[in-house]
Design an enzyme around this catalytic site. Structure first.
Site, PDB file in Angstrom:
ATOM      1  N   GLY A  45       0.841  -1.192   0.000  1.00 60.70           N
ATOM      2  CA  GLY A  45       0.000   0.000   0.000  1.00 60.70           C
ATOM      3  C   GLY A  45       0.874   1.238   0.000  1.00 60.70           C
ATOM      4  O   GLY A  45       2.008   1.203   0.499  1.00 60.70           O
ATOM      5  N   GLN A  50       3.103   9.949   1.154  1.00 67.47           N
ATOM      6  CA  GLN A  50       4.381   9.224   1.186  1.00 67.47           C
ATOM      7  C   GLN A  50       5.262   9.530  -0.019  1.00 67.47           C
ATOM      8  O   GLN A  50       6.444   9.165  -0.035  1.00 67.47           O
ATOM      9  CB  GLN A  50       4.141   7.716   1.278  1.00 67.47           C
ATOM     10  CG  GLN A  50       3.477   7.291   2.588  1.00 67.47           C
ATOM     11  CD  GLN A  50       3.294   5.793   2.649  1.00 67.47           C
ATOM     12  OE1 GLN A  50       2.303   5.271   2.150  1.00 67.47           O
ATOM     13  NE2 GLN A  50       4.252   5.092   3.230  1.00 67.47           N
ATOM     14  N   CYS A  98       5.592  -0.055   7.550  1.00 69.86           N
ATOM     15  CA  CYS A  98       5.263   1.059   6.665  1.00 69.86           C
ATOM     16  C   CYS A  98       6.509   1.452   5.888  1.00 69.86           C
ATOM     17  O   CYS A  98       7.595   1.546   6.464  1.00 69.86           O
ATOM     18  CB  CYS A  98       4.766   2.235   7.501  1.00 69.86           C
ATOM     19  SG  CYS A  98       4.357   3.692   6.537  1.00 69.86           S
ATOM     20  N   LEU A  99       6.344   1.708   4.597  1.00 73.56           N
ATOM     21  CA  LEU A  99       7.493   2.101   3.773  1.00 73.56           C
ATOM     22  C   LEU A  99       8.099   3.418   4.258  1.00 73.56           C
ATOM     23  O   LEU A  99       9.277   3.673   4.013  1.00 73.56           O
ATOM     24  CB  LEU A  99       7.077   2.228   2.299  1.00 73.56           C
ATOM     25  CG  LEU A  99       6.630   0.923   1.624  1.00 73.56           C
ATOM     26  CD1 LEU A  99       6.157   1.209   0.202  1.00 73.56           C
ATOM     27  CD2 LEU A  99       7.741  -0.118   1.627  1.00 73.56           C
ATOM     28  N   HIS A 140      -4.688   1.598   7.547  1.00 74.82           N
ATOM     29  CA  HIS A 140      -3.298   2.065   7.633  1.00 74.82           C
ATOM     30  C   HIS A 140      -3.052   3.176   6.605  1.00 74.82           C
ATOM     31  O   HIS A 140      -2.496   4.230   6.927  1.00 74.82           O
ATOM     32  CB  HIS A 140      -2.341   0.883   7.401  1.00 74.82           C
ATOM     33  CG  HIS A 140      -0.892   1.270   7.359  1.00 74.82           C
ATOM     34  ND1 HIS A 140       0.017   0.868   8.303  1.00 74.82           N
ATOM     35  CD2 HIS A 140      -0.207   2.033   6.471  1.00 74.82           C
ATOM     36  CE1 HIS A 140       1.202   1.388   8.010  1.00 74.82           C
ATOM     37  NE2 HIS A 140       1.095   2.091   6.890  1.00 74.82           N
ATOM     38  N   GLU A 141      -3.490   2.937   5.360  1.00 72.39           N
ATOM     39  CA  GLU A 141      -3.285   3.945   4.307  1.00 72.39           C
ATOM     40  C   GLU A 141      -4.126   5.188   4.576  1.00 72.39           C
ATOM     41  O   GLU A 141      -3.676   6.319   4.367  1.00 72.39           O
ATOM     42  CB  GLU A 141      -3.608   3.363   2.929  1.00 72.39           C
ATOM     43  CG  GLU A 141      -2.741   2.179   2.509  1.00 72.39           C
ATOM     44  CD  GLU A 141      -1.261   2.402   2.718  1.00 72.39           C
ATOM     45  OE1 GLU A 141      -0.789   3.543   2.559  1.00 72.39           O
ATOM     46  OE2 GLU A 141      -0.560   1.429   3.060  1.00 72.39           O
ATOM     47  N   HIS A 144      -2.601   7.723   6.789  1.00 73.57           N
ATOM     48  CA  HIS A 144      -1.642   8.633   6.149  1.00 73.57           C
ATOM     49  C   HIS A 144      -2.329   9.901   5.643  1.00 73.57           C
ATOM     50  O   HIS A 144      -1.731  10.975   5.640  1.00 73.57           O
ATOM     51  CB  HIS A 144      -0.950   7.942   4.967  1.00 73.57           C
ATOM     52  CG  HIS A 144       0.149   7.001   5.368  1.00 73.57           C
ATOM     53  ND1 HIS A 144       1.282   7.405   6.026  1.00 73.57           N
ATOM     54  CD2 HIS A 144       0.289   5.665   5.180  1.00 73.57           C
ATOM     55  CE1 HIS A 144       2.084   6.357   6.233  1.00 73.57           C
ATOM     56  NE2 HIS A 144       1.502   5.284   5.735  1.00 73.57           N
TER      57      HIS A 144
END
Ligand code: NI
Length: 184
Positions: A45, A50, A98-99, A140-141, A144
């Protein structure tokens, strides 16, 4: 184009995001680039903040999990201007990463079920209910887009355990297998 991924400590991860419309410049290209950036980093994701954009959009592709669980087959989706309008009462804990927070994996408690309204890449409206892992990745996304990252939701003791990793991200003293952008 593969964007550098913005890392914990960068202000854009904390900003309010704006809805977009079909006239957003080069929208399809941006969607393609977000998927390419996510695949390059081996993520499932990725949200627009991000890659440094304060707009309400995220992409998810769970196909890599389909080998172990067929419910993820073909689950590749774009969520534009999403609104989670219902959260289920039942909570569940599961490890997340998370990236934008490389090298940290921690358990996060979230509602098992959500109802979400959003536009897809063709600007068509959807109103859907998701459960379990799909609901988790979406939440989660979605976080952001609300200026939150998953480490905001871990226990104080676990945050303390990760304190040095997080401060090295803030000060830009980390290495990562994909290209990143740090605050310093
Ligand atoms: Ni994330």
């Amino acid at each position: 184009m593969i964007y550098p991924i913005v890392v914990y400590g960068c202000p854009v991860l904390r900003e309010q995001t704006q809805n977009i419309d079909a006239n957003y410049p080069n929208l399809q290209q941006l969607i393609d680039d977000m998927f390419a950036t996510m695949y390059n980093a081996e993520g499932i994701g990725l949200a627009a903040p991000q890659i440094g954009l304060s707009i309400r959009m995220f992409v998810i592709d769970l196909e890599v999990l389909a080998e172990d669980d067929p419910q993820f087959k073909g689950f590749k989706k774009v969520f534009i201007n999403p609104q989670i309008i219902e959260f289920g009462e039942e909570l569940e804990s599961c490890d997340e990463g998370c990236l934008s927070v490389p090298g940290v994996s921690e358990s996060v408690k979230r509602p098992k079920k959500i109802r979400i309204q959003y536009l897809d890449e063709k600007m068509e409206a959807h109103d859907e209910v998701y459960e379990n892992y799909k609901a988790r990745v979406i939440q989660h996304e979605y976080d952001h887009l609300e200026g939150k990252v998953f480490v905001d939701r871990i226990s104080p003791i676990r945050r303390q355990m990760n304190r040095s990793k997080l401060s090295s991200m803030v000060s830009g003293k980390i290495r990562c297998r994909y290209r990143i952008k740090t605050a310093k």
